[in-house]
Scaffold this active site. Structure first.
Site, PDB file in Angstrom:
ATOM      1  CB  SER A 135      -0.868   0.003   1.262  1.00  0.00           C
ATOM      2  OG  SER A 135      -1.575   1.227   1.385  1.00  0.00           O
ATOM      3  CE1 TYR A 145      -3.615  -2.106   5.951  1.00  0.00           C
ATOM      4  CE2 TYR A 145      -2.920   0.022   5.094  1.00  0.00           C
ATOM      5  CZ  TYR A 145      -3.480  -1.238   4.895  1.00  0.00           C
ATOM      6  OH  TYR A 145      -3.880  -1.624   3.629  1.00  0.00           O
TER       7      TYR A 145
HETATM    8  N1  LIG Z   1      -9.007  -1.275  -0.286  1.00  0.00           N
HETATM    9  C1  LIG Z   1      -7.992  -0.422  -0.152  1.00  0.00           C
HETATM   10  O1  LIG Z   1      -8.173   0.819  -0.125  1.00  0.00           O
HETATM   11  C2  LIG Z   1      -6.571  -0.959  -0.059  1.00  0.00           C
HETATM   12  C3  LIG Z   1      -5.529  -0.074  -0.306  1.00  0.00           C
HETATM   13  C4  LIG Z   1      -4.215  -0.522  -0.243  1.00  0.00           C
HETATM   14  C5  LIG Z   1      -3.971  -1.856   0.055  1.00  0.00           C
HETATM   15  N2  LIG Z   1      -4.982  -2.696   0.316  1.00  0.00           N
HETATM   16  C6  LIG Z   1      -4.673  -4.100   0.641  1.00  0.00           C
HETATM   17  O2  LIG Z   1      -5.298  -4.954  -0.291  1.00  0.00           O
HETATM   18  C7  LIG Z   1      -5.484  -6.241   0.295  1.00  0.00           C
HETATM   19  C8  LIG Z   1      -6.896  -6.729   0.007  1.00  0.00           C
HETATM   20  O3  LIG Z   1      -7.817  -5.811   0.568  1.00  0.00           O
HETATM   21  P1  LIG Z   1      -9.235  -5.473  -0.095  1.00  0.00           P
HETATM   22  O4  LIG Z   1      -9.322  -4.005  -0.134  1.00  0.00           O
HETATM   23  O5  LIG Z   1      -9.453  -6.255  -1.322  1.00  0.00           O
HETATM   24  O6  LIG Z   1     -10.183  -5.970   1.106  1.00  0.00           O
HETATM   25  P2  LIG Z   1     -11.510  -6.862   1.166  1.00  0.00           P
HETATM   26  O7  LIG Z   1     -12.464  -6.501   0.070  1.00  0.00           O
HETATM   27  O8  LIG Z   1     -11.988  -6.736   2.570  1.00  0.00           O
HETATM   28  O9  LIG Z   1     -10.991  -8.373   0.910  1.00  0.00           O
HETATM   29  C9  LIG Z   1     -10.183  -9.042   1.861  1.00  0.00           C
HETATM   30  C10 LIG Z   1     -10.018 -10.500   1.440  1.00  0.00           C
HETATM   31  O10 LIG Z   1      -9.080 -11.115   2.336  1.00  0.00           O
HETATM   32  C11 LIG Z   1      -9.678 -12.261   2.960  1.00  0.00           C
HETATM   33  N3  LIG Z   1      -9.148 -12.340   4.327  1.00  0.00           N
HETATM   34  C12 LIG Z   1      -9.197 -11.393   5.302  1.00  0.00           C
HETATM   35  N4  LIG Z   1      -8.623 -11.843   6.423  1.00  0.00           N
HETATM   36  C13 LIG Z   1      -8.194 -13.114   6.162  1.00  0.00           C
HETATM   37  C14 LIG Z   1      -7.549 -14.117   6.935  1.00  0.00           C
HETATM   38  N5  LIG Z   1      -7.246 -13.919   8.237  1.00  0.00           N
HETATM   39  N6  LIG Z   1      -7.252 -15.311   6.349  1.00  0.00           N
HETATM   40  C15 LIG Z   1      -7.580 -15.531   5.042  1.00  0.00           C
HETATM   41  N7  LIG Z   1      -8.195 -14.616   4.269  1.00  0.00           N
HETATM   42  C16 LIG Z   1      -8.516 -13.436   4.816  1.00  0.00           C
HETATM   43  C17 LIG Z   1     -11.194 -11.977   2.910  1.00  0.00           C
HETATM   44  O11 LIG Z   1     -11.988 -13.158   2.939  1.00  0.00           O
HETATM   45  P3  LIG Z   1     -12.566 -13.783   4.345  1.00  0.00           P
HETATM   46  O12 LIG Z   1     -13.072 -12.638   5.164  1.00  0.00           O
HETATM   47  O13 LIG Z   1     -13.613 -14.768   3.924  1.00  0.00           O
HETATM   48  O14 LIG Z   1     -11.395 -14.462   4.979  1.00  0.00           O
HETATM   49  C18 LIG Z   1     -11.303 -11.309   1.533  1.00  0.00           C
HETATM   50  O15 LIG Z   1     -11.332 -12.291   0.512  1.00  0.00           O
HETATM   51  C19 LIG Z   1      -5.136  -6.088   1.789  1.00  0.00           C
HETATM   52  O16 LIG Z   1      -3.832  -6.586   2.023  1.00  0.00           O
HETATM   53  C20 LIG Z   1      -5.167  -4.571   1.992  1.00  0.00           C
HETATM   54  O17 LIG Z   1      -4.327  -4.173   3.054  1.00  0.00           O
HETATM   55  C21 LIG Z   1      -6.299  -2.289   0.251  1.00  0.00           C
END
Ligand SMILES: NC(=O)c1ccc[n+]([C@@H]2O[C@H](COP(=O)([O-])OP(=O)(O)OC[C@H]3O[C@@H](n4cnc5c(N)ncnc54)[C@H](OP(=O)(O)O)[C@@H]3O)[C@@H](O)[C@H]2O)c1
Length: 254
Positions: A135, A145
């Site tokens: 990120s 974070y």
């Molecule tokens: N959205 C943003 O603005 C943003 C920006 C920069 C970076 N990121 C990064 O992008 C990545 C994905 O985030 P996202 O935005 O796509 O979030 P999201 O829509 O909440 O998706 C998160 C995914 O991770 C899985 N997950 C969460 N905790 C887990 C665990 N303990 N074990 C296995 N699976 C797990 C969830 O499925 P389950 O709940 O079923 O396990 C879901 O499939 C993260 O690393 C986040 O830090 C996001």
């Protein structure tokens, strides 16, 4: 292709983009129902094989199960998207330190353990691609974070250097705000930032895959975040700490 967190947001966008290229998938997440429904939808839409692996990556067992799949020589993983994660916002001055430790485990230690295992398996085969979802927050000063994402970015650079010339590439994807379930799950207000700051996951993933093909070690999406990340690396840290560059995280919505 193995994608952790492949049932939602950025991980699901990777799953769709790779399935559209005809790649078979392995999706990892905790929710059995969402794994089943995502598998069903992707197989119907893209006519590819989709394996599901239920694992909680905050546990040793979950990490061991996914590590075993990454190292399976009978059915090798060509692209590993090290993506699963959640928001981490907790007081830093506290006696309740377990949430800090748990957050660091999931967001920093787990990606390193899985990235290391994937790197070893791919190196032995002489090809593969690792995408670690980090990120722009890694260049900010927003608690654990930011620290965890900084860790993931620097780990990616180290792994890329170690694997240079082996046929294996490593890319840290460093997005800004992406419209996913991330903010609602972490109870972070998402109404305080202008629309121009928000990225959509399919475009983010398309641009990241182009960067991977170009051999980039760090992939920062969009002109806005390319400019912001450049700025964050040159402005004095006291300005970053003051929240002058990007607003600090918002309190949960009421
Ligand atoms: N959205 C943003 O603005 C943003 C920006 C920069 C970076 N990121 C990064 O992008 C990545 C994905 O985030 P996202 O935005 O796509 O979030 P999201 O829509 O909440 O998706 C998160 C995914 O991770 C899985 N997950 C969460 N905790 C887990 C665990 N303990 N074990 C296995 N699976 C797990 C969830 O499925 P389950 O709940 O079923 O396990 C879901 O499939 C993260 O690393 C986040 O830090 C996001």
């Amino acid at each position: 292709m193995l994608i952790t967190g492949g049932t939602s947001g950025i991980g699901l966008a990777f799953a769709k983009a790779l399935a559209a290229r005809g790649c078979s998938l392995v999706l990892v997440a905790r929710s059995r129902d969402r794994l089943d429904s995502t598998k069903h939808d992707l197989e119907a839409q893209f006519r590819v094989e989709c394996e599901i692996l239920r694992a909680d990556l905050s546990t040793d067992q979950g990490i061991a199960d996914v590590s075993q799949r990454l190292g399976n020589v009978e059915s090798p993983i060509e692209v590993f998207v090290n993506n699963a994660g959640q928001g981490l916002y907790h007081q830093l001055a506290t006696t309740d330190t377990q949430p800090l430790v748990d957050g660091i485990e999931l967001m920093a230690t787990t990606p390193v353990r899985l990235g290391a295992v994937a790197g070893a398996a791919m190196k032995a085969r002489g090809h593969g691609q690792i995408i670690n979802v980090s990120s722009v927050a890694g260049w900010l000063a927003s608690g654990t974070y930011s620290a965890a994402k900084s860790w993931v970015t620097v780990f990616s650079e180290g792994l890329a250097g170690e694997l240079a010339g082996s046929g294996v590439t490593v890319t840290a994807l460093c997005p800004g705000f992406v419209r996913t379930e991330f903010h609602a799950r972490a109870k972070i207000r998402d109404d305080a930032f202008p629309d121009a700051m928000w990225l959509d996951a399919p475009t983010l993933v398309r641009d990241c895959l182009a960067d991977v093909e170009a051999g980039k070690v760090i992939s920062v999406p969009s002109v806005t975040y390319k400019a912001l990340s450049t700025l964050l690396k040159v402005v004095p840290r006291r300005f970053v700490r003051s929240g002058g560059v990007v607003t600090r995280h918002r309190p949960p919505a009421r």
